[in-house]
Motif scaffolding. Structure first.
Motif, PDB file in Angstrom:
ATOM      1  N   GLY A  66       0.815  -1.206   0.000  1.00 35.30           N
ATOM      2  CA  GLY A  66       0.000   0.000   0.000  1.00 35.30           C
ATOM      3  C   GLY A  66       0.847   1.253   0.000  1.00 35.30           C
ATOM      4  N   CYS A  67       1.486   1.562  -1.159  1.00 36.72           N
ATOM      5  CA  CYS A  67       2.385   2.708  -1.227  1.00 36.72           C
ATOM      6  C   CYS A  67       1.659   4.019  -0.996  1.00 36.72           C
ATOM      7  CB  CYS A  67       3.087   2.741  -2.583  1.00 36.72           C
ATOM      8  SG  CYS A  67       4.275   1.396  -2.789  1.00 36.72           S
ATOM      9  N   GLY A  68       0.354   4.058  -1.253  1.00 30.41           N
ATOM     10  CA  GLY A  68      -0.390   5.293  -1.066  1.00 30.41           C
ATOM     11  C   GLY A  68      -0.743   5.586   0.374  1.00 30.41           C
ATOM     12  N   ASP A  69      -0.604   4.627   1.266  1.00 28.88           N
ATOM     13  CA  ASP A  69      -0.950   4.833   2.673  1.00 28.88           C
ATOM     14  C   ASP A  69       0.134   5.644   3.379  1.00 28.88           C
ATOM     15  OD1 ASP A  69      -3.285   3.381   2.470  1.00 28.88           O
ATOM     16  OD2 ASP A  69      -2.343   1.491   3.044  1.00 28.88           O
ATOM     17  N   SER A  70      -0.279   6.399   4.369  1.00 26.59           N
ATOM     18  CA  SER A  70       0.675   7.157   5.173  1.00 26.59           C
ATOM     19  C   SER A  70       1.426   6.211   6.096  1.00 26.59           C
ATOM     20  CB  SER A  70      -0.052   8.197   6.009  1.00 26.59           C
ATOM     21  OG  SER A  70      -0.832   7.553   7.013  1.00 26.59           O
ATOM     22  N   PRO A  71       2.609   6.631   6.576  1.00 27.03           N
ATOM     23  CA  PRO A  71       3.339   5.779   7.513  1.00 27.03           C
ATOM     24  C   PRO A  71       2.516   5.442   8.750  1.00 27.03           C
ATOM     25  CG  PRO A  71       4.772   7.490   6.682  1.00 27.03           C
ATOM     26  CD  PRO A  71       3.397   7.817   6.193  1.00 27.03           C
ATOM     27  N   GLU A  72       1.710   6.401   9.213  1.00 15.74           N
ATOM     28  CA  GLU A  72       0.869   6.158  10.381  1.00 15.74           C
ATOM     29  C   GLU A  72      -0.165   5.081  10.101  1.00 15.74           C
ATOM     30  OE1 GLU A  72       2.918   9.884  10.591  1.00 15.74           O
ATOM     31  OE2 GLU A  72       1.498   9.138   9.073  1.00 15.74           O
ATOM     32  N   THR A  73      -0.758   5.135   8.915  1.00 19.95           N
ATOM     33  CA  THR A  73      -1.747   4.124   8.536  1.00 19.95           C
ATOM     34  C   THR A  73      -1.098   2.748   8.417  1.00 19.95           C
ATOM     35  OG1 THR A  73      -3.094   5.737   7.351  1.00 19.95           O
ATOM     36  CG2 THR A  73      -3.406   3.426   6.768  1.00 19.95           C
ATOM     37  N   LEU A  74       0.088   2.729   7.793  1.00 18.87           N
ATOM     38  CA  LEU A  74       0.798   1.462   7.635  1.00 18.87           C
ATOM     39  C   LEU A  74       1.217   0.890   8.985  1.00 18.87           C
ATOM     40  CD1 LEU A  74       2.923   2.367   4.499  1.00 18.87           C
ATOM     41  CD2 LEU A  74       1.203   0.560   4.621  1.00 18.87           C
TER      42      LEU A  74
END
Length: 507
Positions: free
Chosen positions: A19-27
């Motif tokens: 999920g490259c589009g996700d933010s680091p926080e989301t990941l």
């Protein structure tokens, strides 16, 4: 090169699917969820993608350390620790992390030094596993007990239960499993151990049900696939077993257990040409006495390459002197290559056992007739259908009793078989039954009688030492016998572990 691949390549490659589009926080949130669900492979992918965007984020790196440890990747864990240290973040459990990495690298002494006097649950687990690796089961048991007394921890409990299983203490393993069920009933460790315990007790249907539940909850785990395939094999469901092995092979192409079972199943179906074609390019890499080497050798024998098979089985016998299968197959290869004298010399003692299977009796009878041995007539008589059926029914009943640890039945069945002659394999089972029933005197007597029949056999040397050790009688004798067994079969890790127990007990 391996370290570069592990530390660098997955960060880019895995990020593409996480999920490259996700933010680091989301990941990070996703990775925490995956970690909590014990899907460590998914957690690593998600953390790798997040670290591409925030390579110095201490929260991401700290979770990556724990994830790599759960995946059994010491290089990956050490790389994440180094990067975490470079951020300047405090790592309060650094010594324990380094100790776990040392364990994964098979350096138990380093692990013990790193864990020091740590009395946390994790510290006790590391100490126990290090002692096991060093061949100190008594010290390992003490550490496990201290850890269990310190609180609930599924990793410690699983390790302790497995220690009990490898010690043939299924009752003790069941007690630990009950506690695991209270701790985490749906955890991977609890579900798998439920299946493993049932398998150890010979409860094939229960084991199948348990492993199915594991795969329902954790569909991409290779170990329970192979375990379930083994149980299907035990039930004669070879096609179902092959389907699972094929799936496991796709998920983990280099898994040695899947590879070994694949060729075992092909052998059971008599697909010798597939075995030959699959293994001929790896012949020089096959370890003598390994399952793959003997499958390949048998395939060559069945396909008419008797001399080549004879050479391979000769190597197997050298490294597995107490293994009846390798000796039986060597005898068959000798017979097929026209050397009846050597075949009879190899098969004579095996065929004398009342537990000998029909295929062994048939080969032995051919070798005996070819050499003019008088035993040919008695072997032919044992192959008479009605007599053979009755004998095999009794042997099968005994096998099932051993599998289920029904020691009273083991003693009854093999007591009847002993009436047919002084058979060391029958005496061996009687010794094990008596030992497990707490009758140390009879156990020692049976074991010594087996050893008298075959004085240099490492299996019987081990048995005579083991029953003394387990019964707490003649500990110096136990040590002496186990040392002799270890010298005769130096690659046998079970003998080595019990020898360490005997040394500790004898002082």
């Amino acid at each position: 090169m391996n370290r570069i691949i592990r530390l660098a390549m997955p960060l880019a490659a895995l990020g593409l699917v996480a999920g490259c589009g996700d933010s680091p926080e989301t990941l990070l949130g996703k990775a925490q969820g995956s970690f909590g669900a014990q899907d460590y492979a998914a957690a690593r992918k998600q953390l790798a993608a997040a670290l591409l965007k925030q390579p110095e984020n201490p929260k991401l790196l700290a979770l990556m350390v724990q994830t790599q440890l759960q995946l059994g990747d010491p290089d990956g864990a050490e790389g994440a620790v180094t990067r975490l240290q470079q951020t300047g973040a405090e790592i309060p459990d650094l010594a324990r992390i380094k100790a776990q990495i040392a364990l994964l690298r098979a350096r138990p002494q380093d692990a013990l030094a790193l864990v020091g006097n740590d009395t946390t649950i994790e510290g006790w687990r590391i100490r126990a596993e290090a002692q096991l690796a060093l061949g100190n089961p008594a010290k390992a048991a003490e550490a496990f007990e201290n850890g269990m007394a310190a609180g609930d921890d599924i990793a410690l409990a699983e390790a302790y239960a497995r220690f009990k299983l490898t010690s043939n203490d299924t009752q003790g393993a069941a007690a630990v499993l009950q506690r695991m069920v209270k701790m985490a009933p749906r955890s991977y460790e609890t579900l798998v151990l439920t299946g493993d315990l049932a398998a150890a007790r010979g409860q094939t249907d229960h084991a199948i049900d348990a492993y199915r539940k594991v795969l329902e909850a954790y569909p991409d785990r290779v170990a329970p696939m192979i375990a379930l395939a083994n149980q299907y094999d035990a039930k004669g469901r070879i096609d179902d077993a092959q389907d699972l092995v094929e799936k496991a092979g796709k998920l983990a192409p280099d898994n040695p257990d899947a590879d070994a079972l694949k060729y075992q199943l092909l052998a059971e179906k008599g697909e010798w040409e597939k075995i030959r074609l699959g293994l001929q390019g790896r012949e020089s890499q096959l370890e003598p006495g390994s399952g793959l080497q003997m499958r390949y050798a048998e395939a060559l024998l069945r396909l008419g390459h008797a001399e080549q098979a004879r050479m391979l089985f000769s190597r197997a016998v050298l490294v597995l002197p107490g293994n009846p299968y390798s000796r039986m197959m060597l005898g068959e290869a000798q017979l097929a290559s026209g050397d009846a004298e050597s075949a009879w010399a190899t098969l004579k003692q095996l065929a004398a056992s009342t537990l000998a299977r029909p295929e062994l009796l048939e080969s032995a009878e051919k070798a005996a007739r070819a050499t003019g041995a008088p035993e040919a007539e008695s072997l032919a008589a044992r192959l008479e259908p009605a007599r053979l059926k009755a004998a095999m029914a009794l042997v099968s009943r005994g096998d099932m009793a051993v599998m289920h640890h029904d020691w009273a039945t083991v003693r009854t069945v093999y007591g009847k078989l002993l009436a047919q002659g002084e058979d060391p394999e029958v005496l061996k089972r009687l010794a094990l039954a008596a030992s497990n029933l707490g009758d140390a005197r009879d156990a020692t007597g049976y074991a010594d009688r087996a050893l008298a029949v075959s004085p240099n056999n490492p299996d019987y040397l081990y048995l005579a030492g083991l029953v003394r050790l387990n019964g707490g009688t003649d500990l110096p004798g136990a040590r002496r016998l186990l040392e002799a067994a270890a010298a005769a079969d130096p690659r046998n890790t079970v003998i080595a572990q019990d020898l360490e127990r005997a040394k500790a007990a004898a002082g």
